[in-house]
Structures are given as structure tokens and as C-alpha cells.
Design an enzyme around this catalytic site. Structure first.
Site, PDB file in Angstrom:
ATOM      1  CG  ASP A 392      -9.729   0.370  -5.111  1.00  0.00           C
ATOM      2  OD1 ASP A 392      -9.382   0.611  -3.936  1.00  0.00           O
ATOM      3  OD2 ASP A 392      -9.876  -0.781  -5.548  1.00  0.00           O
ATOM      4  NE  ARG A 594       4.620  -4.645  -1.131  1.00  0.00           N
ATOM      5  CZ  ARG A 594       3.656  -4.008  -0.484  1.00  0.00           C
ATOM      6  NH1 ARG A 594       3.119  -2.935  -1.018  1.00  0.00           N
ATOM      7  NH2 ARG A 594       3.210  -4.436   0.659  1.00  0.00           N
TER       8      ARG A 594
END
Length: 1178
Positions: A392, A594
Site C-alpha cells: 500500500d 512535490r
């Protein structure tokens, strides 16, 4: 059975509110759940059935039945039934304990309380008693008991906020809307009790993001979609209360439909052992047949001469029948080739390995005081054979925490830290952060280390002001006050939360909003902007904008978005600044941050009015409405002026990059299966070094139909197989389609997992170096795991931290749960658990590899030892008239595996290691033999058998030849049966002890005590059992009186024992020496290096931390949902409150002057202190 048929035939669900009698005729499931495997009645039959699936257990049961027949039994039945019952009991107790905890967990969930509307009033009811059609009241921070249709809430317009972390791993809040007609019911109990609407909808399914149905009430029908449904497993947030009608309960809920079944897991070694036991049984039958035929021939040709010595009932026995009985007698005698003590020893070794994992302090997470836990004891060696890891993303690889790390404003970067000589330094615990105590509304958790940004704000740099003003205005964040009057932000995307919090700490505090205004406190001054338009985000635009009018009447467009998109919208005068900012973005991206570009545009009144008319016209049309709105957005989002860029760190868990790098070096393929969007997953892929710029090809599978996906797969296959190199240097993305907003719901499925496409998908995916599956449901995660298990025959491991990962955790060979931020559901369903992803490399490369190594050595030695022990009976059969006479004393046969040789092999199986833990981590390639199954396979098994046969041959024929027609030192004949038996038994114990000493790679005090102590124990028991005293007490049980003292007092006996030992072990010593010298394995080389290191004891240098060096990745708030801007401008999610001057949201300028002065004072002090400190040091 009836229920099963009913569910298969259910094509539509009809549920009537407040009418249990109506709903009961459909026999819908109650809200009780059970994840356990057994109950009191089924435990014994099911557990015994599972245990007897192990061929060895069935084999021993068969032998027990044979031993109960006196005509053929030469050994007591007690020797088999006691260990068999012991093994079955220990396993049953362990299974019962595991299932007890499942029952306990189920009861905790089933006995939770909810307020249910029954007979016109709210009553506390256990979750398990809730039924379809009931109306439930939920309160803030409460778990949702079942899948509900939202009827009304405390929020305006029937909105409520939910957290779906248990379902999809996303911690950002989501909004659900009640139908306007039901939201009017409010909290009026009498109105809710009279509500008798009927919901007709889809049958139970596992699609978390889709729901279709309608509500019939008061002669009207109202369409329902996923936005009206609250699923079990969600948590109500920021909503005082809400009412919902139960649609699906218990096993019918979408959460439970995605949970998967608890399966009985067995290791590949267990499965191989089943096959080997069958082969050994076949070998046993062959030996029995040979000896039975020999007995029949001997009986026919020689037996008549011995009739005078036989009992009367034996005289007339038929040779064939005699051979038949002899066959079964030898089956019983030779059954020790697979003794039941093997399985007892295996369970003890596994238990020891499990405790090593539990006791490992290097897998202890101090912050949460969480230890690693082996929740099963049967799968440890499988940890050393993993080929595929399915992970995950959110909460497993990441901490799910976004932080404002760096920024570029007007061509200057902020966020780096420099030392006194002006050199860039790494930020560590000693680095002094910026002091935000001057700002009473600063977020105390926010940390920034570059003091120059505060100085720029103090100097009033207009570009810096405009930069943070944009961050405070262009977002979808909702402000609230908690009970203490402290300002808190409710964010729809964690990226936005990080940016707005950064602006807040630097003096631009987003205070409140209405559908028409945004209020910001700018450096202590309250400023209200008029919100003229909100240009929402979507996956195609990859940007969002707001158009506002400031108090001076100026109209401005503020935009933030992906740099690759936004740079195309800039004015030509930004060329130089864009180049500099682009370099900064590349630098930020290289660090795995990011990135996001920031720009603005000044608009004049006339132009804006004309554009706004164009937008209104686009919104009024139905034909190609989305395309026209997008074109209107494109029209105004151009000729913008670049302000700079932001860099947000999606915080990875500590050690994730190093862990993934090491596991990749161990040739373990890592696939990421996430419910997030493609862009988010890509950013994390680059941050983790799973994706790099030097990969040859990028394959993105995102077709709208199965045919489109087929074309994409076909094209990818042509590219791959058209190349001669690079087959393992690419990555594949399997993304679910985004839902198309066309007024109706378009089906959203993982087409690549369909039966006709899955083989093609798997073929391409397995060639690629990295695979990331985006937007997958929990059940699709399990399907991917099953696909690899079925077609690649590979050992798989799944790791996750949320309820949405349970299906794949249960499907994989090994399931690992991380006790993270999303509850303990994954841990409860797992085989192993710990607190941080980085511990996975230690679990596999150290504990897993050692467990596999130890188990393989144990099995090889055990089979060798028992074949050497047992086959002596086979050779002796040719010299005893095939009479099923045993070579050894019966007590030796009983004690050989239980006492004489049990502890040394256990010590090797528990403690042995070829290289130490540090070298196991430093040389990941050592993991390879487990993946290739090299240490114990059918070939290794036959080598062990051959070794055992050779040793048994030497053990029998060397003493036989030495004793043939030989007299002892006293002149008496020593070739009697008892002396022969003692000589072989003593030789056997010494040979197998020397052999295990040769096999032991890592010596401890325990190994020495067990190996040499076992020999001492053998001699102690031997002389005791052959003593006069015990013979006087039990004359029938101990017939070998005085033999040990007589035989072992003669030198020639010891010479025979020495010769037998040398002949048995010398070939092994020679072969291993030549193999290490001529063909050393990596393990041999590392072991030699380790010995050299132990002698030299050099200082170990610090390993260089892997760093990402790829180009920039745009990391805009991709978790952000389209349509949220429309929700804000509609005002539906606004709360009407009276703002008092003393509240955090209502402060005015008269009490703000102090903190702007504070800012100047603090900044001056900080800068002066910083300068003074630098001067002193220089």
C-alpha cells in the site's frame, strides 16, 4: 445453503425505512460480522481435517493402525500414538488461540453501541442487532455501523464530513450530501419515525466508489448516487450529528465484501514435504516388498531347517503369507525414515524463530512503544523466499503528512540552511528552526529553518507578500475554531493544508470565507477579498485559480498548478524568471519534493465582465458543457506573471528509500497497489527511487473500455519485445479510469484484471522493473496478488496498514500489517506486524533468510540422520532371514530421535547462521538462494538420501566385516548379536554428532553443550540400561545386561567405531573443502570476509544514504476532488456563526498592531543574533 442461493439470485435490493417486518421477508443479513474460522461445534472436525491435509499426519495415523495388529507389530503402538496426539494437540491449541482472538475482535465490533430509532424513540442497540431499514443516529468522531443512506445532518443543506481512511487509505475529509427532501427532517424524531421511504438499489457488491439506486417517498422518486451514501468503516468528522437509513448490513456492507476470506496458509517447504513424504512412503513400500519377497524365498528354501526351533503355530505357515506379514512388520520397523519427531522439531524451531522476531530490539519503534510481532509461527521460512512485495502507499510508504519544505520566490530559493562559511548543510536535530512565537496564531507544529525568508517579510518584499497572499487565497480549505478558540483548518487535500499553514505562519492567516468573500489577516491587518470566480481543479487542467477583488478595487487572478502546464500560460516577459524557477524546480524534484508553480494576473473590469458573461453562457448550455467551461477557463488563465514555486514534502517513513533499494538488490520486485490517483502515486514512486528518469519506457494503462486497454497492452508488448535490451528497465501503471461527470455514473473497473486481459497484463508487468496500480479497490488489490500467485508460482508478501489492505494481506503467502494511523484492522488480519516500513528489510533479509537457511539445514540433516539410522535394518534383513528382527535394542530405537539426537539438531535449527546480521543487510544478494529454492529441493533431498544410504552401509558392513570370525582380547568370540548392536549404535551416535558439528556454521555455548552433551548422555543411558541393577528390577525390558561394559572395554571395538566414523565423514569433508576452494558461493565469500573483519575489527563507515537524482515531478494536491470549488461558491458547506471581536476569527486591527511589532522585533533580534554568532565563530 439457502442463504447462499438467495444472495446469488439477488439482483435488486428493496429496503423500507422503519419497517422491519417488510424487510425481514427478504432475509437480508443482520449487522453481525465474523472473521473467525471455527466455532465450538466445528472446531474439532475442521481443525483435524486441516491437520490431516498434512500427509505426514495421515501417514502416522496409518502406522498407528498397523501397530495395533499384534501379528505384524514389532514395536509398541504407544511409541506412535503419544507423539502423534502431542503434535495434533499443540497445533490445535495454537489454532484455537489464534481463532479466539478473532472471536474477541469480532465481539468487540459486534457489541459496539449505536442509537437506533425503534418504535418512535432512540434506543441504544448493539451493532449486531441493527438491521436493514433501521434509522441510526451518528455523532461526531463515531464509526459508521453499516452502509447508510444519509437523511439529515447538523450541517447546512444536509452535508456531513467523513474520513475514509479505513476504506481507501485517504485521511483527507470527504463530503456527503443528503437529498434536500430528507435533509428537512433534521433531528425531529417524530418526523424521522414517520419516514417510510423505500430504497431500490443495486445488490451487495464490493465497489467502494459506486452506488446506484433511487428513493421512493410521497409519490416521488429521487435518484441516489455515491454522494448520498456513508459506508461502514468511515468515521464522522466535523459534524455534530447525522441520521442515516441502513441499506446494507454486516457481510453485505462494501467493507466486508472487500475483506476476503481467512485462508489456511502453508509454506512451500510444507508443500514440498507433503510430496517427499509420499515419495518416502513409496520408497518404504519398495524396501518392504524386497524384504517380504526375500522372506518368502528364505522361508521356502531354508525355513524348513529351522522348524524345530519355532513355536507350534509357526510350523505350518505358508511362505507367501509369511512374506505378507513380514512386509507390514518391516513397514513398521522402517517407518523411522520420517519420524514424527521431525514435525515436533519443526514446530519448536518455528516457535524459536518467531520469538527472535518478537524480541528484536532493532524492530522496536520507540515513539509508539511498538514491538515487531510474529502473529503466526508457521510461515517463518517463507520470509526467506519472497519474490514479489505488494505494498500500500498511504501510511505504509508515507507518513501521510505533508510539510512545506522549500520555495522559490522571484528567482530566489528559500529553505536551505548554510553554515558559517556559506556552505549548504543538512538539516538535523541540532538545526535551529525559525522562531514563530511572535505570531500568536502560528501553528506550533510547523517548522522552517531558513531565517532569510522571515527577513524578506520584515523588509516588506512585495513579491514575497504576493506569494503568501496567493497561498492564503487560492485553496478549498475550510476554517473552524475548536473549543479553545484556536483556529484549525479542515482540508480536503493535505497538500493544500500544508500551503495554507505555511502562509499562516509567515503572517498571511486565512481566517474565514463565505460564498462571496475570503477574509485574510495580512501581517496583522484584516483584509476581506470579494470572491468573483472559482476555477476548480481537475485532472486534465492540473491547476486551480481564484479571481478576487481586493479592497482597493483591483481584480486579480491567482493560480497554482503543475509547472509543466502553468509555464505554458505565462506572459512572454517571464522567460528569464521561468528559466531560473525551472532550475529550482528540478532541484526540488531531485530531492523527491512535490512541486507546484505559482502565478497571478491583473485583470481590468471590462475584460473580466466580458469573460464572466462567457462563463455564464457556458454553464447554461447542456451540450458539451464541460468543454465550453474548460475553454472559458483557458481564455482567462493566460499571460500570467510568475511568482515562484513551492516544494512540499510528502513525508516518507524513515528508511523507506534505503529499504526499497536493498530489497530491489535482493531481486525482490515491489508493486505498489493504491487507491490514490496516478499522479500522487507517481510522485511517491519517484520519491522512493522506485521510478527513475533512466527507465526506458513508461506504460500507462488507462483505457475507457476493455478494447482500449487491449490496444494499450498490445502497443506496450510490441515496444518491449521489439527491443533486444531493456526488458527489465521500465515501469507500468495500471490506473482505473476517472469517473466522467456527464450527469450519469459511468462504470469504473480495472479492465486489465479481466479474464481475457489479465495474462497479457501480467506478462508485461512482470517484465517491468516497477509496477504501480492506481485507483484500485481492496478486492482488486487481492486480485492482483492472486494473479501473480497463480500464474508466476512465486512467493508473495503483501504489506499495508488499513482495512482497505486486508484482502491482499489475506491473499498473499505472507501478510504484514503496519500499526499505523489507520487503526489496527490490517494488523489483526496479518501474519507479522511492526510499526515502520523500514523494518521489512530486516524481517526478510535477516530473520527470513536465517529462518529459511536454518530450516533447510535442519531438514537436510534430519533426513540424512534418519536414513542412516533406519537403513541399517534393511542391510541386516539379508543376514537375519528377513525375520523383521531389529538391529538395535528397542530402547535405543525409542530414544534415538527423542533424546540422543534431538537437541543438537534443534540448536542448529534455531541458532545457526552463515553470516551475521550486518552482512545479511549489507549483501542483499545473499537472499537469492531462498528465491530460487536452492537450499532444500528435490535434488538436495536425493543427495541427503544418498548420503544417508552410504552412511548406513558403512555403519553396518564395517563392523560386520571387522567382527567376522574374530575373537576378542580375552580369546572369546565377539560376533554376538548384542555386541554387534552396541557397536553400530555407538558408531551411529558418534557419526551423526560429528556430522552436525561439520554442518554447524555458527557455534554458541548451547551448540557445544547439546552436541557433546548428547554423546555423554548416550553413554550414561547405555551403561545404566545395561547394568545389573536395572536388569534385576525389569528383566524383560532390559535384556542387554552387562553388554556395554564388556564390549566397550575392548580396544578393537573402539578401532571399529573410529574407522566407521572416519569412513562416514571423510568424503563430506573432502567434498566441502574442494567446493569452497574451487567453487565458492557468495555466502562462502562473505563468510571469509566476515572472519577477516572479525580479526581486523575495522571501523565501520557510514553507509551513504541513497538519494533521488531524477528531474522534477509536479506534485500538486492530486488527492483534491473535482467539484469542491463549486461546493464552496454555492455556500452549502458554510456555517453561520456570530463572530465576536475576542474570537480568533473576528479579531480586528486594534489588537493586531502588537504582533506586527512583535514580528519586527523578533526578526531583528533573530537576524542580529545570527550575525553576531557568525562573527564570533569566524
Amino acid at each position: 445453503m439457502f442463504c447462499g442461493e438467495k444472495k446469488l439470485l439477488e439482483t435488486e435490493r428493496r429496503v423500507k425505512a422503519n419497517d422491519r417486518e417488510f424487510n425481514e421477508k427478504f432475509q437480508y443479513a443482520t449487522n453481525r460480522i465474523h472473521t473467525s474460522k471455527y466455532n465450538i461445534l466445528t472446531f474439532l472436525p475442521i481443525n483435524l481435517f486441516e491437520q490431516f491435509q498434512r500427509v505426514a499426519n495421515a501417514y502416522f495415523l496409518f502406522l498407528l493402525i498397523l501397530q495395533l495388529i499384534p501379528e505384524i507389530s514389532s514395536l509398541s503402538w504407544f511409541t506412535t500414538i503419544v507423539p502423534l496426539v502431542l503434535v495434533l494437540t499443540i497445533t490445535a491449541v495454537k489454532d484455537a488461540t489464534d481463532d479466539y482472538f478473532r472471536h474477541k475482535s469480532d465481539n468487540q465490533v459486534n457489541n459496539r453501541l449505536s442509537e437506533v430509532l425503534i418504535n418512535g424513540r432512540l434506543q441504544s442497540e448493539k451493532w449486531m442487532n441493527v438491521k436493514a431499514g433501521d434509522i441510526i443516529k451518528l455523532e461526531n468522531n463515531q464509526f459508521v455501523a453499516a452502509d447508510l443512506l444519509l437523511l439529515s445532518s447538523s450541517e447546512p443543506h444536509g452535508l456531513c464530513y467523513i474520513e475514509t481512511a479505513e476504506l481507501d487509505g485517504e485521511t483527507n475529509l470527504k463530503v456527503r450530501h443528503a437529498l434536500p427532501v430528507t435533509s428537512e427532517l433534521g433531528a425531529d424524531i417524530s418526523s424521522l419515525a414517520k419516514f417510510d421511504g423505500i430504497v431500490a438499489c443495486e445488490p451487495p457488491n464490493n465497489k467502494l466508489d459506486k452506488f446506484t439506486g433511487d428513493l421512493s417517498w410521497k409519490d416521488n422518486k429521487y435518484p441516489l448516487n455515491n454522494e448520498k451514501i456513508i459506508l461502514r468503516g468511515c468515521v464522522l468528522r466535523n459534524t455534530s450529528w447525522c441520521f442515516g437509513m441502513v441499506i446494507f448490513a454486516g457481510p453485505d456492507t462494501k467493507l466486508m465484501q472487500n475483506s476476503g476470506k481467512t485462508t489456511f496458509k502453508r509454506t512451500s517447504i510444507d508443500r514440498l514435504m507433503n510430496t517427499l513424504v509420499l515419495w518416502i512412503f513409496g520408497f518404504l513400500v519398495c524396501m518392504g516388498v524386497i524384504l517380504a519377497i526375500g522372506n518368502s524365498i528364505w522361508k521356502h528354501q531354508v525355513g524348513d531347517y529351522f522348524r524345530a526351533f519355532l513355536f507350534q503355530d509357526e510350523v505350518g505357515k505358508n511362505p507367501i503369507f509369511s512374506g505378507f506379514l513380514t512386509f507390514w512388520s518391516y513397514i513398521i520397523i522402517l517407518n523411522t525414515v520420517v519420524p514424527i519427531s521431525l514435525y515436533v522439531s519443526v514446530e519448536v524451531i518455528r516457535l524459536g524463530h518467531s520469538h527472535f522476531i518478537n524480541w528484536d530490539r532493532k524492530m522496536y519503534y520507540a515513539k509508539k512503544e511498538t514491538l515487531a510481532e510474529a502473529r503466526t509461527t508457521t510461515l517463518n521460512e517463507e520470509l526467506g523466499q519472497i519474490e514479489y512485495i505488494f505494498s500500500d502507499k498511504t501510511g505504509t510508504l508515507t507518513q501521510n503528512i505533508m510539510t512545506f519544505n522549500k520555495c522559490s520566490i522571484n528567482g530566489r530559493t528559500y529553505g536551505e540552511v548554510y553554515d558559517d562559511l556559506g556552505r549548504k548543510t543538512e538539516i538535523n536535530e541540532k538545526t535551529k528552526p525559525v522562531d514563530f512565537s511572535f505570531n500568536p496564531q502560528a501553528d506550533s507544529k510547523f517548522q522552517f529553518y531558513d531565517h532569510s525568508l522571515i527577513e524578506s517579510i520584515k523588509l516588506g518584499d512585495p513579491k514575497v507578500y504576493e506569494f503568501f497572499r496567493l497561498l492564503a487565497l487560492c485553496h478549498t480549505v475550510m476554517p473552524e475554531e475548536n473549543n479553545e478558540g484556536k483556529l484549525i483548518y479542515q482540508v480536503q487535500s493535505p497538500d493544500e493544508g500544508a500551503l495554507v499553514t505555511a502562509a499562516r505562519n509567515f503572517g498571511f492567516i486565512f481566517k474565514s470565507r463565505t460564498p462571496e468573500t475570503i477574509t485574510v489577516e495580512e501581517m496583522g491587518k484584516i483584509v476581506t477579498y470579494q470572491l468573483l470566480a472559482f476555477l476548480d481543479f481537475n485532472n486534465i487542467r492540473k491547476r486551480m485559480s481564484v479571481i478576487v477583488r481586493n479592497p482597493e478595487g483591483q481584480i486579480k487572478l491567482y493560480c497554482k498548478g503543475a509547472d509543466t502546464i502553468l509555464f505554458e500560460k505565462l506572459h512572454s516577459s517571464n522567460e528569464e524568471l521561468m528559466t531560473v524557477t525551472s532550475d529550482h524546480l528540478s532541484e526540488f524534484g531531485g530531492e523527491g519534493l512535490r512541486t507546484l508553480a505559482i502565478a497571478y494576473r491583473n485583470l481590468n473590469e471590462e475584460y473580466f465582465k466580458e469573460w464572466f458573461k462567457l462563463l455564464e453562457e457556458a454553464n447554461r448550455v447542456f451540450d458539451k458543457r464541460d468543454e465550453r467551461v474548460a475553454a472559458a477557463y483557458e481564455e482567462i488563465e493566460r499571460d500570467m506573471m510568475l511568482l515562484g514555486a513551492t516544494a512540499i514534502e510528502d513525508k516518507l517513513q524513515d528508511g523507506v528509500i534505503e529499504t526499497i533499494t536493498n530489497l530491489s538488490l535482493a531481486n525482490i520486485k515491489i508493486w505498489v497497489l493504491t487507491g490514490d490517483k496516478q499522479e500522487t502515486a507517481m510522485n511517491i514512486g519517484y520519491s522512493c527511487n522506485m521510478l527513475t528518469d533512466d527507465m526506458n519506457e513508461v506504460f500507462i494503462l488507462s483505457g475507457h473500455t476493455a478494447a482500449e486497454v487491449w490496444e494499450e497492452l498490445k502497443k506496450a508488448k510490441e515496444i518491449l519485445f521489439g527491443r533486444s535490451t531493456g526488458f527489465t528497465n521500465g515501469y507500468a501503471f495500471c490506473e482505473k479510469l476517472q469517473e466522467l461527470k456527464l450527469g450519469s455514473t459511468i462504470e469504473e473497473t480495472g479492465y486489465a484484471l479481466e479474464a481475457n486481459l489479465q495474462n497479457e497484463f501480467l506478462e508485461i508487468a512482470c517484465i517491468c522493473k516497477t509496477v504501480i496500480c492506481c485507483r484500485v479497490t481492496p478486492l482488486q488489490k487481492a486480485q492482483v496478488v492472486e494473479l501473480v500467485k497463480k500464474h508466476r508460482k512465486a512467493v508473495t508478501l503483501a504489506i499495508g496498514d488499513g482495512a482497505n489492505d486486508i484482502s491482499m494481506i489475506k491473499s498473499a503467502h505472507i501478510g504484514v500489517g503496519i500499526s499505523g494511523q489507520e487503526g489496527m484492522q490490517a494488523v489483526l488480519a496479518s501474519d507479522y506486524s511492526f510499526a515502520q516500513f523500514r523494518y521489512l528489510q530486516r524481517l526478510l533479509l535477516v530473520h527470513g533468510r536465517w529462518s529459511y537457511f536454518r530450516m533447510c539445514k535442519f531438514l537436510c540433516y534430519f533426513f540424512y540422520k534418519n536414513f542412516a539410522f533406519t537403513l541399517v535394518h534393511f542391510w541386516f534383513g539379508f543376514f537375519c532371514g528377513f525375520s523383521a528382527q531389529t538391529v538395535y535394542d528397542q530402547w535405543f530405537i525409542t530414544l534415538f530421535n527423542i533424546v540422543y539426537t534431538s537437541l543438537p539438531v534443534l540448536a542448529m535449527g534455531i541458532f545457526d547462521q552463515d553470516v551475521n546480521e550486518q552482512n545479511s543487510m549489507d549483501y542483499p544478494n545473499l537472499y537469492g538462494p531462498g528465491q530460487l529454492n536452492l537450499l532444500f529441493n528435490k535434488r538436495k533431498f536425493f543427495i541427503c538420501i544418498a548420503h544417508g544410504v552410504y552412511t548406513s552401509f558403512a555403519l553396518f558392513f564395517i563392523p560386520y566385516g571387522a567382527f567376522y570370525n574374530v575373537a576378542g582380547e580375552d580369546g572369546k568370540h565377539i560376533a554376538d548379536y548384542q555386541s554387534f548392536a552396541v557397536t553400530i549404535a555407538t558408531s551411529l551416535v558418534i557419526v551423526v554428532s560429528v556430522q552436525i558439528a561439520l554442518d554447524t556454521s555458527y557455534w554458541t555455548v548451547i551448540n557445544h553443550v547439546f552436541i557433546w552433551g548428547s554423546i555423554a548422555v548416550y553413554f550414561s543411558i547405555l551403561f545404566t540400561m545395561h547394568s545389573d541393577g536395572i536388569f534385576d528390577i525389569f528383566p524383560n525390558q532390559f535384556p542387554f545386561v552387562g553388554n556395554a561394559r564388556h564390549s566397550l572395554s575392548q580396544k578393537n571395538i573402539w578401532l571399529v567405531i573410529l574407522l566407521t566414523t572416519v569412513v562416514s565423514v571423510m568424503p563430506v569433508i573432502t567434498f566441502r573443502f574442494l567446493k569452497v576452494v574451487l567453487y565458492p558461493t557468495l555466502s562462502d565469500q562473505v563468510r571469509q570476509l566476515q572472519k577477516a573483519q572479525d580479526k581486523a575489527r575495522p571501523l565501520r563507515g557510514h553507509k551513504r544514504q541513497p538519494r533521488r537524482t531524477s528531474s522534477r515531478r509536479s506534485g500538486y494536491a492530486f488527492a483534491h476532488q473535482e467539484g469542491y470549488g463549486e461546493l464552496i461558491t454555492s455556500g452549502k458547506n458554510m456555517r453561520v456563526k456570530n463572530l465576536h471581536p475576542t474570537s480568533g476569527l473576528g479579531k480586528t486591527m486594534y489588537n493586531s498592531t502588537s504582533w506586527i511589532e512583535n514580528l519586527c522585533k523578533k526578526t531583528t533580534d533573530t537576524v542580529n543574533s545570527f550575525s553576531l554568532d557568525r562573527t564570533v565563530k569566524l
